[in-house]
Every structure is written in C-alpha cells, then in structure tokens.
Design a protein around this motif. Structure first.
Motif, short mmCIF file in Angstrom:
data_model
loop_
_atom_site.label_atom_id
_atom_site.label_comp_id
_atom_site.label_asym_id
_atom_site.label_seq_id
_atom_site.Cartn_x
_atom_site.Cartn_y
_atom_site.Cartn_z
N ARG A 1 -6.03 0.27 2.92
CA ARG A 1 -5.79 0.38 4.36
C ARG A 1 -7.08 0.71 5.10
O ARG A 1 -7.33 0.18 6.18
CB ARG A 1 -4.74 1.46 4.65
N SER B 1 -9.00 -2.42 5.18
CA SER B 1 -8.16 -3.56 5.56
C SER B 1 -8.04 -4.62 4.45
O SER B 1 -7.74 -5.77 4.72
CB SER B 1 -8.64 -4.20 6.86
N ASP C 1 -5.69 -4.69 2.42
CA ASP C 1 -4.26 -5.03 2.37
C ASP C 1 -3.91 -6.22 3.27
O ASP C 1 -2.90 -6.86 3.09
CB ASP C 1 -3.40 -3.82 2.73
N THR D 1 0.82 -1.22 0.00
CA THR D 1 0.00 0.00 0.00
C THR D 1 0.85 1.26 0.00
O THR D 1 0.30 2.36 -0.01
CB THR D 1 -0.91 0.04 1.25
#
Length: 186
Positions: free
Chosen positions: A80, A83, A85, A51
């Motif tokens: 991010r 979430s 990632d 990210t």
C-alpha cells in the motif's frame, strides 16, 4: 491500452514476486476484486493485489481503511505504501476499463451521492493515477479530491498528463489514509 500493456509486461517480475509474497503470508487469494464505477457510470471489476485479511470488508471499518488498520497484512503495508497493490489494474487498462491517467475509480454507493457537477468525473475513464493523487491523495478531504478530478476532466491535455506522470512517483511517498472513512463523509 498500448502503454498499459507495455507497463504490465515491465511490471510482471515485480507482480510475480508480490503475488508470491501475498500467497506465502497467509495462503489466501492473491488478488482482490471489487466492483467500481467507470466511465459513464458503468460498473467494472477492479483488480488489486490483496493487502488485507480475507473478508476484511466485513470487519472493522468495512470498506474504509485507517492508518495502522489491523486488517492490513505485513506485506500489505509495504504494498500500500508503494502502491504495488495497484499494479494489477494495468490489466484493467489493457481491457479498456481504465486509463493510465484519470480520476481514481470509486464505489457505487459513493457515486450515488454525487451531485450533477461531481458526476462529471465519470465523463472519462478512471485512471491509475490522476490530478487528485499528485495533489495530496487521501490527505485531502473527499470533496476536494472530487473537485480536482472534475478540474482534470475540464483541463485534460497531453501536457497535464505529462505533469501527472512526472509527479506520481513523488506522490507515492505521501500518506494514503484519511481517518476512519478515507476522507469520505457518508
């Protein structure tokens, strides 16, 4: 592990699209690998969607991430926030390095500063989500998060795990940043 495999299979379309978005943004690697500390203090390689710009840990605040951090890519901000990632960590669950529920895995330099009481959070496998995540995530001071993790270690049960699973989607929409060090006081 079975739950992790089923979730990985279910998440694969989202993961595929997210991986494509990461690659199209800047052509860099799709995944970010980082050594984290797991159960019993053993190191393992955590897998995430990248990210941030390539080499971000050597720029700016290092491992800490601030809200509005210029190292975060455009798609990284969205990933991010939701979430997304973290989805590749289902592979860590499948490999037995992580669990769906437990304390979030931390970095070695942080673990080296734990006192004996805090080290108890290493008695269980780290998780994708946990008691501290549903009680404030990075909005909480570091010491409070660790204390919530130790509470979980002492009180874990199927009922507590169900509460965590039920409340995790709501926790995703809270803040994920806590100042220059992510709540960690070196």
């Amino acid at each position: 592990m079975v739950g992790g495999g089923a979730l990985l299979l279910a998440a694969s379309p989202v993961l595929g699209l997210a991986a494509l978005a990461v690659k199209l943004e800047d052509g860099g690697p799709v995944f970010y690998r980082q050594t984290r500390v797991g159960k019993g203090g053993r190191d393992f390689e955590l897998l995430k969607l990248r990210t941030m710009v390539v080499g971000a840990e050597k720029l700016g605040a290092g491992y800490a991430v601030e809200q509005g951090d210029p190292r975060i890519t455009r798609v990284g901000r969205l990933f991010r926030r939701l979430s997304i990632d973290e989805l590749p960590q289902l592979w860590n669950v499948l490999r037995g390095e992580m669990s769906l529920i437990g304390p979030r895995p931390t970095l070695r330099y942080q673990v080296e500063r734990y006192d004996e009481h805090q080290r108890r959070r290493l008695d269980v496998r780290p998780g994708l989500t946990g008691w501290a995540q549903i009680h404030g995530r990075a909005e909480l001071p570091w010491e409070d998060r660790i204390e919530l993790d130790v509470w979980y270690v002492d009180h874990r049960s199927p009922l507590v795990d169900l509460k965590i699973l039920a409340r995790t989607p709501f926790a995703l929409f809270r803040g994920t940043y806590k100042g220059a060090t992510g709540g960690w006081t070196p």
